[in-house]
Design a protein around this motif. Structure first.
Motif, PDB file in Angstrom:
ATOM      1  N   SER A  26     -74.588 122.324 -34.686  1.00 42.62           N
ATOM      2  CA  SER A  26     -75.363 121.468 -35.579  1.00 42.62           C
ATOM      3  C   SER A  26     -74.662 120.124 -35.693  1.00 42.62           C
ATOM      4  N   MET A  27     -75.441 119.084 -35.916  1.00 43.04           N
ATOM      5  CA  MET A  27     -74.891 117.741 -36.031  1.00 43.04           C
ATOM      6  C   MET A  27     -73.996 117.629 -37.255  1.00 43.04           C
ATOM      7  N   TYR A  28     -72.911 116.887 -37.143  1.00 39.47           N
ATOM      8  CA  TYR A  28     -72.017 116.674 -38.280  1.00 39.47           C
ATOM      9  C   TYR A  28     -72.727 115.833 -39.331  1.00 39.47           C
ATOM     10  N   ASP A  29     -72.892 116.399 -40.545  1.00 39.25           N
ATOM     11  CA  ASP A  29     -73.637 115.688 -41.588  1.00 39.25           C
ATOM     12  C   ASP A  29     -72.967 115.774 -42.953  1.00 39.25           C
ATOM     13  N   GLU A  30     -71.663 116.040 -42.979  1.00 39.96           N
ATOM     14  CA  GLU A  30     -70.988 116.110 -44.269  1.00 39.96           C
ATOM     15  C   GLU A  30     -70.942 114.750 -44.954  1.00 39.96           C
ATOM     16  N   LYS A  31     -70.881 113.697 -44.171  1.00 44.79           N
ATOM     17  CA  LYS A  31     -70.900 112.344 -44.715  1.00 44.79           C
ATOM     18  C   LYS A  31     -71.274 111.403 -43.582  1.00 44.79           C
ATOM     19  N   PRO A  32     -71.862 110.259 -43.888  1.00 47.15           N
ATOM     20  CA  PRO A  32     -72.183 109.302 -42.832  1.00 47.15           C
ATOM     21  C   PRO A  32     -70.913 108.720 -42.219  1.00 47.15           C
ATOM     22  N   LEU A  33     -70.817 108.754 -40.917  1.00 46.88           N
ATOM     23  CA  LEU A  33     -69.657 108.235 -40.197  1.00 46.88           C
ATOM     24  C   LEU A  33     -69.999 106.830 -39.699  1.00 46.88           C
ATOM     25  N   TYR A  34     -69.981 105.896 -40.623  1.00 46.90           N
ATOM     26  CA  TYR A  34     -70.363 104.516 -40.315  1.00 46.90           C
ATOM     27  C   TYR A  34     -69.114 103.645 -40.231  1.00 46.90           C
ATOM     28  N   ILE A  35     -69.042 102.836 -39.176  1.00 46.37           N
ATOM     29  CA  ILE A  35     -67.935 101.903 -38.994  1.00 46.37           C
ATOM     30  C   ILE A  35     -68.518 100.507 -38.872  1.00 46.37           C
ATOM     31  N   ASP A  36     -68.102  99.640 -39.743  1.00 50.23           N
ATOM     32  CA  ASP A  36     -68.656  98.296 -39.800  1.00 50.23           C
ATOM     33  C   ASP A  36     -67.870  97.357 -38.893  1.00 50.23           C
ATOM     34  N   GLY A  37     -68.585  96.459 -38.235  1.00 51.40           N
ATOM     35  CA  GLY A  37     -67.932  95.343 -37.566  1.00 51.40           C
ATOM     36  C   GLY A  37     -67.515  95.559 -36.135  1.00 51.40           C
ATOM     37  N   ILE A  38     -67.854  96.680 -35.517  1.00 51.98           N
ATOM     38  CA  ILE A  38     -67.552  96.863 -34.100  1.00 51.98           C
ATOM     39  C   ILE A  38     -68.835  97.253 -33.378  1.00 51.98           C
ATOM     40  N   PHE A  39     -68.928  96.961 -32.095  1.00 51.03           N
ATOM     41  CA  PHE A  39     -70.097  97.325 -31.298  1.00 51.03           C
ATOM     42  C   PHE A  39     -69.657  97.507 -29.847  1.00 51.03           C
ATOM     43  N   PRO A  40     -68.960  98.597 -29.561  1.00 56.02           N
ATOM     44  CA  PRO A  40     -68.474  98.834 -28.197  1.00 56.02           C
ATOM     45  C   PRO A  40     -69.616  99.140 -27.234  1.00 56.02           C
ATOM     46  N   GLN A  41     -69.370  98.883 -25.953  1.00 56.59           N
ATOM     47  CA  GLN A  41     -70.374  99.155 -24.933  1.00 56.59           C
ATOM     48  C   GLN A  41     -70.303 100.592 -24.440  1.00 56.59           C
ATOM     49  N   GLN A  42     -69.208 101.256 -24.623  1.00 59.57           N
ATOM     50  CA  GLN A  42     -69.087 102.674 -24.310  1.00 59.57           C
ATOM     51  C   GLN A  42     -68.201 103.314 -25.363  1.00 59.57           C
ATOM     52  N   LEU A  43     -68.367 104.611 -25.546  1.00 59.95           N
ATOM     53  CA  LEU A  43     -67.486 105.392 -26.411  1.00 59.95           C
ATOM     54  C   LEU A  43     -67.081 106.642 -25.642  1.00 59.95           C
ATOM     55  N   ILE A  44     -65.788 106.756 -25.371  1.00 53.83           N
ATOM     56  CA  ILE A  44     -65.263 107.857 -24.568  1.00 53.83           C
ATOM     57  C   ILE A  44     -64.410 108.746 -25.462  1.00 53.83           C
ATOM     58  N   PRO A  45     -64.766 110.015 -25.637  1.00 56.50           N
ATOM     59  CA  PRO A  45     -63.967 110.909 -26.491  1.00 56.50           C
ATOM     60  C   PRO A  45     -62.745 111.453 -25.758  1.00 56.50           C
ATOM     61  N   TYR A  46     -61.638 111.616 -26.509  1.00 58.44           N
ATOM     62  CA  TYR A  46     -60.460 112.272 -25.945  1.00 58.44           C
ATOM     63  C   TYR A  46     -59.573 112.759 -27.083  1.00 58.44           C
ATOM     64  N   LYS A  47     -58.662 113.686 -26.759  1.00 57.92           N
ATOM     65  CA  LYS A  47     -57.668 114.158 -27.719  1.00 57.92           C
ATOM     66  C   LYS A  47     -56.284 113.808 -27.200  1.00 57.92           C
ATOM     67  N   HIS A  48     -55.424 113.381 -28.127  1.00 51.08           N
ATOM     68  CA  HIS A  48     -54.050 113.033 -27.787  1.00 51.08           C
ATOM     69  C   HIS A  48     -53.162 113.455 -28.951  1.00 51.08           C
TER      70      HIS A  48
END
Length: 636
Positions: free
Chosen positions: A583-605
């Motif tokens: 199910s989609m994560y809906d505990e709270k809105p995950l909004y980030i102001d002021g950025i607009f990337p052309q790609q979003l690549i997930p990773y863990k480090h």
């Protein structure tokens, strides 16, 4: 006689003078000396005492400060008040006073989620005290209790003061840095695949020896800017070099531009141990498309690349790596690997097309040789039944190698354009891979309109049996989706759940990552242009009331930078409930102001979850491409 009279007159004068200064008959040895004590007061007060006293007299002096002043001491250095002085000589003394400076207490505290540089203390009026707030991990400073918002500030003491630093839990930490890239005759609209909007997932990260790296394969043209629209084949446009980046303490830095690895449009990739496979499924022009398969070996900060296929073998959308024959060498698979055209016929237990070519499964299996070269081997056991022949008429667009039955070799898992799952297992008696499973009907739609784009094999319900996540694509909103197939433990699978996130996300592929560290694998959609909001969200009365929307990046005459205010990320994250249902994560809105990337690549480090984004901002005065990197650590 005359002299006698003068003598008697002198005796009479002296006798009268002595009678005026001391009592009659006082012997000369008992005469007491007299001394004067002169007491003065400085500004701000007065003093009592003083006068003329016999030698040895103890005289008390009292200094009295005026209003707003305090006694600070006598001119002889004493601070005793009253002061007793024993007179042994004429003495002058001054009482000194000073303006009273008030002292006040400053109390500085920190709310949950942070600390302050000082807890305060007692200070004289007018003292300037510098205080600062420090947010803990996962929190941000939002202001002081008196309304000030500067993280560091100066307090001028004028009264008793109490102040608190307030913090708020946040879901992300953002680090930004700019990279200047000297391009090699490439426009910013196409460079390195950064703005390829439609169907390419080719940029990827990997970890090696504790370091995080990013590889961006070259893009020949951009679907997002319609550069590809009037190009009929890949021969009409040059492939572009790949870029290799490394994450440092200062941000991401460019390591190398790989001129020896030029690509038109990498579609899929797989990183396993220190090796990488990536397939060039460019979709430039019309069918049949063609691209190359690349194999990379990670060596420190370098990648040693080799082309796998020959010039007659092309078109690799699906890409995988694994060990098919248990020889310790990684083999590579690519799909589609040959273009099936015409009608399928069944003759002498073989699938044939009307152009005389074999019409069987259209994927290629590249076996690695001891010298590091690759040979395409036909390891699939034929003949097929006539029904299977008709079944295989549909293009196999994705492939995966994975060990799903715990035998020594990996199995071959493929899916065709109508989304049937097909599994081949190695049989020692035939020295071939034989068909052991195929789904009976496409899932979820028997009409089979959705095209398979990639396969991921993980244990989604922690039962020790491998399961499948299958990504799908189509030119309709309903076609862009993923489904979960649960393993039965015998090399077969059954459909479990189907997720249709919608078309607005502009995604084609996904990553399987435990993003919330609960031990269950989650799905993260790999979005080009993410899921963006046109206007900043302002409501706070629950998730369902937040504004969702997207503005077309190529809207005529409109600069998208002036429209996009930030990113809303919820629909990228699909949380596993532990049973393979998402199910989609809906505990709270995950909004980030002021950025607009052309790609979003997930990773863990280091067990932390990140989204890596980047965006081109044109050129500087030295004709270098300006690219800003957004490294987002997301906390769930």
């Amino acid at each position: 006689m005359k002299n006698l009279h003068l003598y008697l007159s002198l005796i009479f004068v002296l006798t009268c003078a002595k009678e005026d200064s001391q009592a009659p008959n006082t012997p000369p040895t008992q005469i007491v000396k007299q001394y004067a004590l002169t007491a003065n007061a400085g500004d701000g007060g007065s003093v009592t005492g003083g006068g003329t006293f016999a030698s040895g007299t103890q005289v008390s002096l009292t200094a009295t400060p005026s209003s707003g002043y305090s006694f600070s001491g006598w001119s002889n250095g004493s601070t005793t008040n009253p002061l007793t002085i024993t007179l042994n000589s004429n003495t002058t003394i001054t009482a000194n006073f000073q303006v009273i400076v008030n002292s006040y207490t400053l109390t500085v505290t920190a709310g949950e989620g942070g600390s302050v540089s000082t807890e305060g203390g007692e200070y004289e009026e007018g003292t300037e005290v510098t205080i600062s707030a420090n947010a803990d991990y996962g929190y941000e400073f939002i202001g002081w209790s008196d309304g000030e918002t500067s993280i560091e500030r100066v307090i001028t003491i004028s009264s008793e003061t109490s102040i608190s630093a307030n913090f708020e839990e946040v879901f992300y930490t953002l680090n930004k840095n700019e990279i200047l890239i000297s391009e090699i005759g490439v426009s910013s609209g196409t460079f390195a695949g950064m703005v390829y909007h439609q169907a390419i997932s080719g940029s990827f990260t990997y970890n090696n020896n504790g370091n995080q790296y990013l590889f961006i394969p070259g893009m020949a043209c951009s679907l997002q800017t319609q550069e590809c629209d009037n190009i009929n084949s890949k021969e009409e446009v040059d492939p572009k070099p790949g870029l290799h980046f490394k994450k440092t303490s200062e941000g991401w830095e460019l390591l190398k531009i790989y001129e020896e690895v030029k690509t038109w449009g990498i579609r899929n990739f797989k990183v396993k141990d220190n090796f990488i496979a990536m397939g060039d499924g460019n979709e430039i022009g019309s069918h049949p498309w063609s691209g190359d398969m690349w194999f990379g070996e990670i060596q420190g900060d370098e990648i040693i690349w080799n082309k796998v296929n020959n010039d007659e073998q092309h078109w690799f959308h699906g890409t995988t790596i694994g060990d098919l024959n248990n020889d310790g060498l990684y083999d590579i698979g690519g799909a589609p690997g040959k273009y099936v055209s015409g009608e399928i016929s069944f003759d002498n237990n073989e699938c044939m097309t009307n152009d005389g070519t074999n019409g069987g499964p259209n994927f290629l299996l590249y076996m690695q040789n001891q010298d590091g070269s690759f040979t395409n081997n036909d390891l699939i056991n034929y003949p097929l039944s006539e029904n299977d022949c008709r079944y295989f008429n549909h293009q196999f667009s994705t492939i995966e190698y994975a060990n799903i039955d715990n035998d020594p070799e990996d199995e071959i898992i493929v899916s065709n354009y109508i989304n049937n799952i097909v599994v081949y297992d190695y049989k020692t008696e035939s020295n071939k891979f034989e068909l052991v499973y195929k789904s009976s009907t496409p899932y979820p739609d028997p009409s089979g309109i959705y095209g398979s784009s990639s396969i991921r094999v993980y244990d989604f319900n922690n039962d020790g049996i491998k399961d499948i996540s299958l990504n799908r694509e189509h030119d309709t909103p309903q076609g862009i989706s993923f489904s979960i197939w649960m393993g039965k433990g015998n090399g077969q699978f059954e459909p479990n759940s189907y997720i249709d996130p919608g078309f607005n996300l502009s995604w084609r592929e996904s990553s399987v990552i435990d993003i919330d560290n609960d031990g269950d694998y989650d799905i993260v959609l790999k979005s080009n242009f993410g899921y963006f909001t046109k206007d900043q969200v302002t409501t706070d009365d629950g998730y369902n009331n937040w504004e969702w929307g997207i503005t077309a990046p190529n809207e005529a005459g409109v600069n998208p930078n002036s429209l996009w205010k930030g990113v809303l990320l919820n629909e990228l994250f699909w949380i596993n409930d532990g049973s393979g249902n998402f199910s989609m994560y809906d505990e709270k809105p995950l909004y980030i102001d002021g950025i607009f990337p052309q790609q979003l690549i997930p990773y863990k480090h280091e067990n932390k979850f990140f989204l890596l984004g980047f965006r081109n901002f044109g050129y500087d005065d030295q004709n270098r491409l300006k690219t800003e990197f957004y490294d987002l650590e997301i906390q769930f």
